[in-house]
Design a protein around this motif. Structure first.
Motif, PDB file in Angstrom:
ATOM      1  N   GLY A  48       0.795  -1.232   0.000  1.00 50.11           N
ATOM      2  CA  GLY A  48       0.000   0.000   0.000  1.00 50.11           C
ATOM      3  C   GLY A  48       0.822   1.274   0.000  1.00 50.11           C
ATOM      4  N   MET A  49       2.137   1.148  -0.288  1.00 45.88           N
ATOM      5  CA  MET A  49       2.947   2.362  -0.421  1.00 45.88           C
ATOM      6  C   MET A  49       2.598   3.050  -1.734  1.00 45.88           C
ATOM      7  SD  MET A  49       6.708   0.969   0.573  1.00 45.88           S
ATOM      8  CE  MET A  49       6.532  -0.492  -0.426  1.00 45.88           C
ATOM      9  N   LEU A  50       2.449   4.349  -1.702  1.00 44.16           N
ATOM     10  CA  LEU A  50       2.202   5.100  -2.934  1.00 44.16           C
ATOM     11  C   LEU A  50       3.571   5.641  -3.376  1.00 44.16           C
ATOM     12  CD1 LEU A  50      -1.088   6.811  -1.722  1.00 44.16           C
ATOM     13  CD2 LEU A  50      -0.802   4.623  -2.923  1.00 44.16           C
ATOM     14  N   VAL A  54      10.019   6.150  -4.525  1.00 44.35           N
ATOM     15  CA  VAL A  54      10.859   5.090  -3.979  1.00 44.35           C
ATOM     16  C   VAL A  54      10.967   3.891  -4.927  1.00 44.35           C
ATOM     17  CG1 VAL A  54       9.178   3.688  -2.650  1.00 44.35           C
ATOM     18  CG2 VAL A  54      11.452   4.091  -1.737  1.00 44.35           C
ATOM     19  N   GLU A  55       9.910   3.614  -5.683  1.00 41.67           N
ATOM     20  CA  GLU A  55       9.887   2.397  -6.500  1.00 41.67           C
ATOM     21  C   GLU A  55      10.470   2.585  -7.896  1.00 41.67           C
ATOM     22  OE1 GLU A  55       9.235  -0.579  -5.672  1.00 41.67           O
ATOM     23  OE2 GLU A  55       7.667  -0.695  -4.153  1.00 41.67           O
ATOM     24  N   ILE A  56      10.667   3.829  -8.316  1.00 47.90           N
ATOM     25  CA  ILE A  56      11.051   4.064  -9.721  1.00 47.90           C
ATOM     26  C   ILE A  56      12.527   4.461  -9.773  1.00 47.90           C
ATOM     27  CG2 ILE A  56      10.466   5.322 -11.850  1.00 47.90           C
ATOM     28  CD1 ILE A  56       8.226   3.441 -10.623  1.00 47.90           C
ATOM     29  N   CYS A 246      13.814  -4.282   1.324  1.00 48.21           N
ATOM     30  CA  CYS A 246      12.973  -4.350   2.531  1.00 48.21           C
ATOM     31  C   CYS A 246      12.302  -3.010   2.829  1.00 48.21           C
ATOM     32  CB  CYS A 246      13.834  -4.758   3.717  1.00 48.21           C
ATOM     33  SG  CYS A 246      12.968  -4.745   5.284  1.00 48.21           S
ATOM     34  N   TYR A 247      11.024  -3.085   3.195  1.00 45.71           N
ATOM     35  CA  TYR A 247      10.336  -1.880   3.681  1.00 45.71           C
ATOM     36  C   TYR A 247       9.584  -2.230   4.958  1.00 45.71           C
ATOM     37  CZ  TYR A 247       6.982  -4.173   0.526  1.00 45.71           C
ATOM     38  OH  TYR A 247       6.219  -5.094  -0.143  1.00 45.71           O
ATOM     39  N   ILE A 248       9.429  -1.204   5.802  1.00 40.82           N
ATOM     40  CA  ILE A 248       8.749  -1.388   7.082  1.00 40.82           C
ATOM     41  C   ILE A 248       7.717  -0.263   7.190  1.00 40.82           C
ATOM     42  CG2 ILE A 248       9.044  -1.580   9.583  1.00 40.82           C
ATOM     43  CD1 ILE A 248      11.997  -2.214   9.106  1.00 40.82           C
ATOM     44  N   GLY A 259       8.026  -6.132   4.320  1.00 40.15           N
ATOM     45  CA  GLY A 259       8.125  -6.930   3.104  1.00 40.15           C
ATOM     46  C   GLY A 259       9.391  -6.566   2.356  1.00 40.15           C
ATOM     47  N   ALA A 260       9.624  -7.149   1.289  1.00 37.66           N
ATOM     48  CA  ALA A 260       8.989  -8.267   0.633  1.00 37.66           C
ATOM     49  C   ALA A 260      10.030  -8.936  -0.256  1.00 37.66           C
ATOM     50  CB  ALA A 260       7.825  -7.787  -0.226  1.00 37.66           C
ATOM     51  N   THR A 261       9.891 -10.251  -0.415  1.00 38.97           N
ATOM     52  CA  THR A 261      10.761 -10.956  -1.353  1.00 38.97           C
ATOM     53  C   THR A 261      10.364 -10.601  -2.785  1.00 38.97           C
ATOM     54  OG1 THR A 261       9.266 -12.834  -1.445  1.00 38.97           O
ATOM     55  CG2 THR A 261      11.069 -12.955   0.167  1.00 38.97           C
ATOM     56  N   LEU A 302       1.311 -12.495  -5.472  1.00 43.91           N
ATOM     57  CA  LEU A 302       1.990 -12.658  -6.755  1.00 43.91           C
ATOM     58  C   LEU A 302       1.805 -11.401  -7.600  1.00 43.91           C
ATOM     59  CD1 LEU A 302       0.882 -16.350  -7.411  1.00 43.91           C
ATOM     60  CD2 LEU A 302       3.043 -15.537  -6.421  1.00 43.91           C
ATOM     61  N   ARG A 303       2.883 -10.624  -7.705  1.00 47.47           N
ATOM     62  CA  ARG A 303       2.807  -9.414  -8.521  1.00 47.47           C
ATOM     63  C   ARG A 303       2.805  -9.814  -9.991  1.00 47.47           C
ATOM     64  NH1 ARG A 303       7.466  -9.163  -5.352  1.00 47.47           N
ATOM     65  NH2 ARG A 303       7.504  -7.649  -3.656  1.00 47.47           N
ATOM     66  N   PRO A 304       2.046  -9.126 -10.830  1.00 46.14           N
ATOM     67  CA  PRO A 304       2.088  -9.462 -12.266  1.00 46.14           C
ATOM     68  C   PRO A 304       3.275  -8.797 -12.946  1.00 46.14           C
ATOM     69  CG  PRO A 304       0.370  -7.841 -11.824  1.00 46.14           C
ATOM     70  CD  PRO A 304       1.054  -8.093 -10.515  1.00 46.14           C
ATOM     71  N   TYR A 329       2.938  -4.959 -11.916  1.00 45.83           N
ATOM     72  CA  TYR A 329       4.119  -5.397 -11.167  1.00 45.83           C
ATOM     73  C   TYR A 329       4.113  -4.870  -9.739  1.00 45.83           C
ATOM     74  CZ  TYR A 329       9.079  -6.429 -10.328  1.00 45.83           C
ATOM     75  OH  TYR A 329      10.254  -6.874  -9.808  1.00 45.83           O
ATOM     76  N   ARG A 330       5.078  -4.036  -9.328  1.00 46.79           N
ATOM     77  CA  ARG A 330       5.143  -3.570  -7.932  1.00 46.79           C
ATOM     78  C   ARG A 330       4.258  -2.362  -7.684  1.00 46.79           C
ATOM     79  NH1 ARG A 330       9.945  -5.067  -4.756  1.00 46.79           N
ATOM     80  NH2 ARG A 330       9.530  -3.208  -3.532  1.00 46.79           N
ATOM     81  N   ASN A 331       3.547  -1.903  -8.725  1.00 44.53           N
ATOM     82  CA  ASN A 331       2.907  -0.594  -8.619  1.00 44.53           C
ATOM     83  C   ASN A 331       1.403  -0.607  -8.875  1.00 44.53           C
ATOM     84  OD1 ASN A 331       5.480   0.856  -8.208  1.00 44.53           O
ATOM     85  ND2 ASN A 331       5.910   0.004 -10.232  1.00 44.53           N
TER      86      ASN A 331
HETATM   87  N1  GLY Z   1       5.321  -2.215  -3.978  1.00 46.21           N
HETATM   88  C1  GLY Z   1       5.821  -3.075  -2.977  1.00 46.21           C
HETATM   89  C2  GLY Z   1       6.018  -4.448  -3.421  1.00 46.21           C
HETATM   90  O1  GLY Z   1       5.664  -4.809  -4.527  1.00 46.21           O
HETATM   91  O2  GLY Z   1       6.551  -5.225  -2.652  1.00 46.21           O
END
Ligand code: GLY
Length: 369
Positions: A48-50, A54-56, A246-248, A259-261, A302-304, A329-331
């Motif tokens: 649920g992180m927006l 951080v992700e890009i 890792c995020y907390i 998470g997360a692997t 399972l992220r796509p 995917y992660r977003n």
């Molecule tokens: N956006 C976080 C994750 O996919 O683990």
């Protein structure tokens, strides 16, 4: 009398529910199908992180798309709350992206020319979150990378669908698309055919087979994310703490989601001891006091995934009537409002407000050619 246009949305995750809600608001008669219950897969396993920043890891159109969706989030969740009385728990605290290794520091410093914030020393990072490890080398603070709670967002969206008159059909797999006169005009289901003016496939890692039946061989693969939750005596951080791998996330209920692997192991979503241990080791390195927290539970989703890491958003040449919105995917949580807006525009015959060329499903065929 004007005839309402109709749409079938295949896939009841956050992306599918957001699109169904948008199309309902636009006046479409919408049917939402899922092979199982709604929001039972990646959407509610998500953190649920927006995390538009951080992700890009690269500047460009995808970063811009993520930031646009991030800007849409607060008003979108406020609208959902007003309609349903269920709060998606929008929390306006940013993300501290801390480096613990030289490699990670180099990667983060490489983002400085375009990311719009400056490097913070170890002391500055620990001034933001004093409980972080003294081994932090420094990092970045992404003030606008807020968070929602995926379970509450899912409940709010589902209530919004009910209130807005969307026909929701859980446990209803779409077995194949129906084509008539060259157009995709429905899906085959176990109980018989369902017809509509538009068919929108949003079925995450499970969408590949259905699309292949429509002549579109889109690579989509599951990427397993394993998480766990703990309850500390009191929350040691206010902001999300994030380091490589890792995020907390501090939650409003006093727990931490960790998470997360990121594993490509097929459709297996069983958390494993090794997976959780690997994430735990990183969490303890970042926030040492996590070792004292009470352990609550583990889960996995399972992220796509897609080969280039970008989602598929757009229509399909040779299959008029069919629209794809998957592979986030992660977003997926972050991109839900902007994806819904773009698909709403496409389905209504408008020119999308964002250039969809980077996300066109056709890019796979272009790459193969
Ligand atoms: N956006 C976080 C994750 O996919 O683990």
């Amino acid at each position: 009398m004007t005839v309402r246009e109709s749409a079938i949305v295949v896939g009841g995750g956050i992306i599918g529910c957001s699109i169904a809600y948008e199309l309902t608001k636009r006046g479409f008669a919408v049917t939402l199908l899922d092979k199982g219950g709604l929001n039972e897969e990646a959407s509610t396993a998500a953190a649920g992180m927006l995390g538009a920043h951080v992700e890009i890891h690269h500047d460009g159109p995808f970063y811009e798309l993520c930031k646009e969706s991030q800007r849409m989030y607060r008003p979108w969740t406020e609208e959902l709350y007003e309609l349903t009385g269920i709060s998606p728990q929008y929390t306006p605290e940013g993300i501290v992206r801390a480096a613990l290794t030289e490699d990670d520091e180099l990667e983060l410093r490489g983002r400085l020319p375009w990311i719009g914030c400056s490097w913070l020393s170890a002391d500055e990072i620990r001034a933001l979150e004093p409980a972080l490890s003294p081994n932090v080398r420094g990092g970045l603070y992404f003030e606008s990378d807020h968070q929602i709670h995926p379970l509450h967002l899912a409940r709010s969206l589902q209530a919004a669908l009910q209130l807005s008159g969307c026909r929701v059909m859980p446990w209803m797999p779409a077995l194949g698309v129906i084509r008539e006169n060259g157009r995709v005009c429905g899906v085959r289901c176990p109980q018989g055919p369902l017809y509509a003016d538009r068919v929108i496939v949003t079925a995450g890692a499970w969408g590949g087979e259905l699309l292949e039946g429509a002549g579109l061989k889109l690579p989509l693969f599951p990427v397993k994310g394993q998480c766990f939750a703990v309850r500390p005596a009191s929350l040691p951080i206010r902001k999300t703490a994030f380091t490589q791998g890792c995020y907390i996330i501090p939650r409003q209920d006093g727990t931490l989601t960790i998470g997360a692997t990121q594993l490509e192991v097929g459709f297996d979503k069983q958390p494993t001891a090794a997976g959780i241990a690997a994430v735990y080791a990183k969490a303890e390195a970042l926030l040492p006091c996590v070792k004292e927290a009470a352990f609550l539970k583990t889960w996995a989703g399972l992220r796509p995934g897609t080969p280039d890491g970008l989602p598929y958003i757009g229509g399909v040449a040779g299959a008029p009537g069919l629209i794809v919105a998957t592979g986030h995917y992660r977003n997926g949580i972050l991109l839900a409002p902007v994806t819904a807006k773009l698909i709403g525009q496409l389905a209504s015959g408008e020119t999308p407000s964002t250039d969809l060329a980077p996300y066109t499903p056709e890019r796979v065929h272009a790459a193969q050619a």
